[in-house]
Design a protein around this motif. Sequence first.
Motif, PDB file in Angstrom:
ATOM      1  N   VAL A 106      28.475  -0.768  26.998  1.00 45.73           N
ATOM      2  CA  VAL A 106      27.868  -0.908  28.320  1.00 45.73           C
ATOM      3  C   VAL A 106      28.511  -2.080  29.076  1.00 45.73           C
ATOM      4  O   VAL A 106      28.854  -1.975  30.249  1.00 45.73           O
ATOM      5  N   LEU A 107      28.696  -3.198  28.354  1.00 41.68           N
ATOM      6  CA  LEU A 107      29.218  -4.398  29.008  1.00 41.68           C
ATOM      7  C   LEU A 107      30.690  -4.265  29.335  1.00 41.68           C
ATOM      8  O   LEU A 107      31.161  -4.784  30.361  1.00 41.68           O
ATOM      9  N   ARG A 108      31.448  -3.547  28.457  1.00 38.51           N
ATOM     10  CA  ARG A 108      32.879  -3.411  28.705  1.00 38.51           C
ATOM     11  C   ARG A 108      33.174  -2.403  29.807  1.00 38.51           C
ATOM     12  O   ARG A 108      34.048  -2.642  30.643  1.00 38.51           O
ATOM     13  N   ASP A 109      32.419  -1.258  29.805  1.00 46.40           N
ATOM     14  CA  ASP A 109      32.708  -0.196  30.778  1.00 46.40           C
ATOM     15  C   ASP A 109      31.973  -0.391  32.087  1.00 46.40           C
ATOM     16  O   ASP A 109      32.359   0.171  33.113  1.00 46.40           O
ATOM     17  N   GLY A 110      30.867  -1.150  32.071  1.00 47.61           N
ATOM     18  CA  GLY A 110      30.094  -1.362  33.293  1.00 47.61           C
ATOM     19  C   GLY A 110      29.357  -0.105  33.722  1.00 47.61           C
ATOM     20  O   GLY A 110      29.104   0.055  34.924  1.00 47.61           O
ATOM     21  N   ARG A 111      29.012   0.773  32.740  1.00 45.81           N
ATOM     22  CA  ARG A 111      28.287   2.003  33.048  1.00 45.81           C
ATOM     23  C   ARG A 111      27.090   2.138  32.107  1.00 45.81           C
ATOM     24  O   ARG A 111      27.084   1.605  30.992  1.00 45.81           O
ATOM     25  N   THR A 112      26.092   2.889  32.593  1.00 45.55           N
ATOM     26  CA  THR A 112      24.912   3.146  31.761  1.00 45.55           C
ATOM     27  C   THR A 112      25.313   4.002  30.571  1.00 45.55           C
ATOM     28  O   THR A 112      26.076   4.962  30.703  1.00 45.55           O
ATOM     29  N   GLU A 113      24.808   3.631  29.417  1.00 44.12           N
ATOM     30  CA  GLU A 113      25.108   4.370  28.180  1.00 44.12           C
ATOM     31  C   GLU A 113      23.785   4.777  27.545  1.00 44.12           C
ATOM     32  O   GLU A 113      22.885   3.949  27.332  1.00 44.12           O
ATOM     33  N   ILE A 114      23.665   6.118  27.245  1.00 46.51           N
ATOM     34  CA  ILE A 114      22.458   6.653  26.580  1.00 46.51           C
ATOM     35  C   ILE A 114      22.863   7.178  25.212  1.00 46.51           C
ATOM     36  O   ILE A 114      23.844   7.924  25.075  1.00 46.51           O
ATOM     37  N   ALA A 115      22.105   6.757  24.203  1.00 46.87           N
ATOM     38  CA  ALA A 115      22.350   7.232  22.828  1.00 46.87           C
ATOM     39  C   ALA A 115      21.003   7.601  22.220  1.00 46.87           C
ATOM     40  O   ALA A 115      20.246   6.730  21.771  1.00 46.87           O
ATOM     41  N   ASN A 116      20.664   8.912  22.273  1.00 44.65           N
ATOM     42  CA  ASN A 116      19.385   9.362  21.701  1.00 44.65           C
ATOM     43  C   ASN A 116      19.473   9.582  20.198  1.00 44.65           C
ATOM     44  O   ASN A 116      18.445   9.860  19.555  1.00 44.65           O
ATOM     45  N   ASP A 117      20.685   9.457  19.677  1.00 48.43           N
ATOM     46  CA  ASP A 117      20.865   9.473  18.217  1.00 48.43           C
ATOM     47  C   ASP A 117      21.842   8.356  17.879  1.00 48.43           C
ATOM     48  O   ASP A 117      23.032   8.578  17.643  1.00 48.43           O
ATOM     49  N   PRO A 118      21.379   7.083  17.948  1.00 49.63           N
ATOM     50  CA  PRO A 118      22.274   5.943  17.766  1.00 49.63           C
ATOM     51  C   PRO A 118      23.053   6.005  16.460  1.00 49.63           C
ATOM     52  O   PRO A 118      24.194   5.523  16.411  1.00 49.63           O
ATOM     53  N   ALA A 119      22.467   6.605  15.444  1.00 50.02           N
ATOM     54  CA  ALA A 119      23.150   6.595  14.143  1.00 50.02           C
ATOM     55  C   ALA A 119      24.445   7.373  14.183  1.00 50.02           C
ATOM     56  O   ALA A 119      25.363   7.114  13.385  1.00 50.02           O
ATOM     57  N   SER A 120      24.553   8.353  15.105  1.00 48.45           N
ATOM     58  CA  SER A 120      25.766   9.169  15.160  1.00 48.45           C
ATOM     59  C   SER A 120      26.687   8.774  16.319  1.00 48.45           C
ATOM     60  O   SER A 120      27.693   9.451  16.556  1.00 48.45           O
ATOM     61  N   HIS A 121      26.337   7.701  17.068  1.00 44.66           N
ATOM     62  CA  HIS A 121      27.150   7.293  18.227  1.00 44.66           C
ATOM     63  C   HIS A 121      28.490   6.745  17.730  1.00 44.66           C
ATOM     64  O   HIS A 121      28.591   6.075  16.704  1.00 44.66           O
ATOM     65  N   ARG A 122      29.517   7.029  18.502  1.00 42.74           N
ATOM     66  CA  ARG A 122      30.862   6.648  18.087  1.00 42.74           C
ATOM     67  C   ARG A 122      31.058   5.129  17.968  1.00 42.74           C
ATOM     68  O   ARG A 122      31.939   4.649  17.263  1.00 42.74           O
ATOM     69  N   ASP A 123      30.232   4.333  18.730  1.00 46.40           N
ATOM     70  CA  ASP A 123      30.370   2.883  18.694  1.00 46.40           C
ATOM     71  C   ASP A 123      29.339   2.219  17.788  1.00 46.40           C
ATOM     72  O   ASP A 123      29.187   0.991  17.803  1.00 46.40           O
ATOM     73  N   ARG A 124      28.649   3.073  16.978  1.00 44.70           N
ATOM     74  CA  ARG A 124      27.588   2.516  16.161  1.00 44.70           C
ATOM     75  C   ARG A 124      28.162   1.512  15.164  1.00 44.70           C
ATOM     76  O   ARG A 124      29.159   1.771  14.498  1.00 44.70           O
ATOM     77  N   ILE A 125      27.484   0.380  15.056  1.00 43.50           N
ATOM     78  CA  ILE A 125      27.862  -0.625  14.057  1.00 43.50           C
ATOM     79  C   ILE A 125      26.686  -0.969  13.170  1.00 43.50           C
ATOM     80  O   ILE A 125      26.764  -1.829  12.295  1.00 43.50           O
ATOM     81  N   GLY A 126      25.566  -0.284  13.431  1.00 40.44           N
ATOM     82  CA  GLY A 126      24.374  -0.543  12.649  1.00 40.44           C
ATOM     83  C   GLY A 126      23.587  -1.700  13.229  1.00 40.44           C
ATOM     84  O   GLY A 126      23.994  -2.351  14.201  1.00 40.44           O
ATOM     85  N   THR A 127      22.452  -1.976  12.653  1.00 41.27           N
ATOM     86  CA  THR A 127      21.606  -3.085  13.088  1.00 41.27           C
ATOM     87  C   THR A 127      21.447  -4.050  11.930  1.00 41.27           C
ATOM     88  O   THR A 127      21.420  -3.654  10.766  1.00 41.27           O
ATOM     89  N   PRO A 128      21.348  -5.348  12.234  1.00 41.60           N
ATOM     90  CA  PRO A 128      21.170  -6.326  11.150  1.00 41.60           C
ATOM     91  C   PRO A 128      19.828  -6.156  10.465  1.00 41.60           C
ATOM     92  O   PRO A 128      18.896  -5.550  11.014  1.00 41.60           O
ATOM     93  N   HIS A 129      19.722  -6.712   9.284  1.00 42.93           N
ATOM     94  CA  HIS A 129      18.488  -6.605   8.506  1.00 42.93           C
ATOM     95  C   HIS A 129      17.349  -7.273   9.261  1.00 42.93           C
ATOM     96  O   HIS A 129      17.493  -8.395   9.739  1.00 42.93           O
ATOM     97  N   GLY A 130      16.238  -6.549   9.382  1.00 45.54           N
ATOM     98  CA  GLY A 130      15.085  -7.072  10.093  1.00 45.54           C
ATOM     99  C   GLY A 130      15.026  -6.629  11.522  1.00 45.54           C
ATOM    100  O   GLY A 130      14.011  -6.831  12.192  1.00 45.54           O
ATOM    101  N   HIS A 131      16.130  -6.065  12.073  1.00 47.19           N
ATOM    102  CA  HIS A 131      16.121  -5.578  13.450  1.00 47.19           C
ATOM    103  C   HIS A 131      15.301  -4.291  13.492  1.00 47.19           C
ATOM    104  O   HIS A 131      15.383  -3.461  12.586  1.00 47.19           O
ATOM    105  N   PRO A 132      14.516  -4.112  14.549  1.00 45.54           N
ATOM    106  CA  PRO A 132      13.740  -2.838  14.614  1.00 45.54           C
ATOM    107  C   PRO A 132      14.674  -1.640  14.551  1.00 45.54           C
ATOM    108  O   PRO A 132      15.742  -1.649  15.190  1.00 45.54           O
ATOM    109  N   PRO A 133      14.319  -0.611  13.820  1.00 44.45           N
ATOM    110  CA  PRO A 133      15.153   0.606  13.771  1.00 44.45           C
ATOM    111  C   PRO A 133      15.199   1.259  15.145  1.00 44.45           C
ATOM    112  O   PRO A 133      14.213   1.239  15.886  1.00 44.45           O
ATOM    113  N   LEU A 134      16.360   1.817  15.512  1.00 45.21           N
ATOM    114  CA  LEU A 134      16.548   2.453  16.810  1.00 45.21           C
ATOM    115  C   LEU A 134      16.530   3.973  16.656  1.00 45.21           C
ATOM    116  O   LEU A 134      17.304   4.531  15.891  1.00 45.21           O
ATOM    117  N   THR A 135      15.629   4.582  17.422  1.00 49.67           N
ATOM    118  CA  THR A 135      15.623   6.057  17.461  1.00 49.67           C
ATOM    119  C   THR A 135      16.285   6.551  18.729  1.00 49.67           C
ATOM    120  O   THR A 135      16.751   7.714  18.775  1.00 49.67           O
TER     121      THR A 135
END
Length: 648
Positions: A106-135
């Motif tokens: 989002v910050l690099r492209d300057g455009r809105t980004e929607i990911a309704n399945d973050p786990a399969s997004h091409r830029d996914r890097i995961g979330t650190p331990h303790g971060h709320p899970p993203l749906t």
Amino acid sequence: MHQEEPGSRVEALERKNAVLEGINRIFREMLAIRSDEALGQLCLSIAEEVTGATISFMGAINTATDQLDDLAISPGGWAAFSMNDPAFSHGVAPSGLKIHGIYGRVLRDGRTEIANDPASHRDRIGTPHGHPPLTSFMGVPLLVGTRVVGMIGLGNRPGGFGPEEREVMEALAPAMCQALVSRRTGRALATSESKLRRLFDTIDEGIARIELLYDADGAATALRWLEVNRAFSQHTTLGDVTGQVVSEVMPHYPRAWIERYAQILRTGRAERFERHVPELNRWFSIYAAPAADGGANEVALVFTDITGRKQAEAALRESRARLETLVAGIPHLVWRAEDHGAWTWASPQWTAITGQTEPDSLAFGWLDRIHPDDRERACEAWAQADARRAYRADYRIWHVADDRYRWFQTRAVPRRAEDGTIVEWLGTSTDVHELRQLQDRQQLLVAELQHRVRNMLSVVRSVFARSIEMGGSPEEGASHFKGRLDALARTQVIVTRSASGRVDLENLIRDELLSVGAANAPNVRLDGPDVALPASAAESLGLAVHELTTNAIKYGALRCTAATLSIGWNILAAEDGERTLVLTWVEDGVDDITDAPMQGFGRELIEDALPYRLGAQTRLEFGPRGVRCTIAITLHEEREDAHGFELR
């Protein structure tokens, strides 16, 4: 033609209303918000309401580190946040986040980004331990123009994010960004204004902003103080005059000052000038310029109180005037010079004495008025001045009034800087011409005195020897010697009365007659012009007069009341200019003294000693009526030496 369903139109209208309400709420409540985090919390609360997201955050790019600093996390986000990492304390928005992953897109492209399945997004890097899970996730950039300054991240909307949520957030994002930027700009402006005000009130210079007031004809007639700082109030002692017209506190404010400010407004050029304010008895240096951000009639002023400097300058001028008066009144030539004798200034006395102007005397021009024979000595003294820590020299300086050179004693001492280096030399030249004459005269007189003492001792020895050789009893010899010694003493007394060391002939004869009580005798007559005799001639001639007087007392005219004594003298001048003193001693009316006893010392003195010592021509006769003696002495021409007194 496809017609939109009524339910869809209603939902779209509701979304627009929600956007407008959100924008109004942001700008309405931001005025009372105290921090960026609180403003972010407000924006996130509105974003979650209009999109249905359950967690959210707002972050800004740190341009210094090129990392993301979170400004705020929504209460739902904090509730789901269970990270136990010291670097990310609970309740404190994390900062220094690396820009990558989905939010990095989002910050690099300057455009809105929607990911309704973050786990399969091409830029996914995961979330650190303790971060709320993203749906689901939607990131909306915050833009200032085309530059990305931050983003809003929304997550975990039931059913995911769609075009409607995107539309709503892209409508709200500019208002949220503007609110954030406005707050930051306002805070920076307030901080800047606070700093400027502190500077405005703490600097030493008085600062004022004034407004010129004009009459109906367009002429500036008064001024009003719009703003002044503390220093202005202190310097002027007027206090806080903000908003007041000058005539209210200074009825006699100079009209010329107002006209000067009006001219500055007309030309648009700043000016600096100095003015004295009689009502305050203060001097000010004033810098005046058209006010850059003020109205057309406003002038910015910077006042510096220079009263102390003006008083110091006045004191310096007075001190300099006193010094110049003192220097001009002392009987010395005063000057200043650089090292090696290059003059930088000369007092008026130099011009008055030498006739040389001050400009002509500068550098080494002063040497032109020094006697040619003394210039080398004057320069050599400068070569030795530094080592001696003083300049000392005596030399002759041309005296224009006397049309000759006169002796001056010159002395100078150095003025040094704090490091000991010589800055300049301060010197004086004192006229010692008469003093040197007296010193030379003293030396000559000492030599003359020594010569006279030797001569006198020789005469005394000769007189004593001849007095003893003439025979007779010791008492008679002692009496003759005493009389002759007294005669010599009387001559020396007369010699010492004259500064020139010369003896008046008439006084010499009268003193001798006085010693025997015959100076005013009726049968004695003296006649002759004024004649000044050298001391050596006076000594011998005085002894001759003594011998004649002694003889006259015993055997001649001073013994007989009926006899007469005529003593006369005259000066005979020859064609070659030579002058001769002719002294005659004529006794008359005395019994025959042809066989008188004047056959010893007195006769030898007149007939032998005078011709020998003085080159005199003498004639001694013992006639039937008394003694007749003639003594002729050549008087050599006398000259003046360089010191003005006479030499033989």
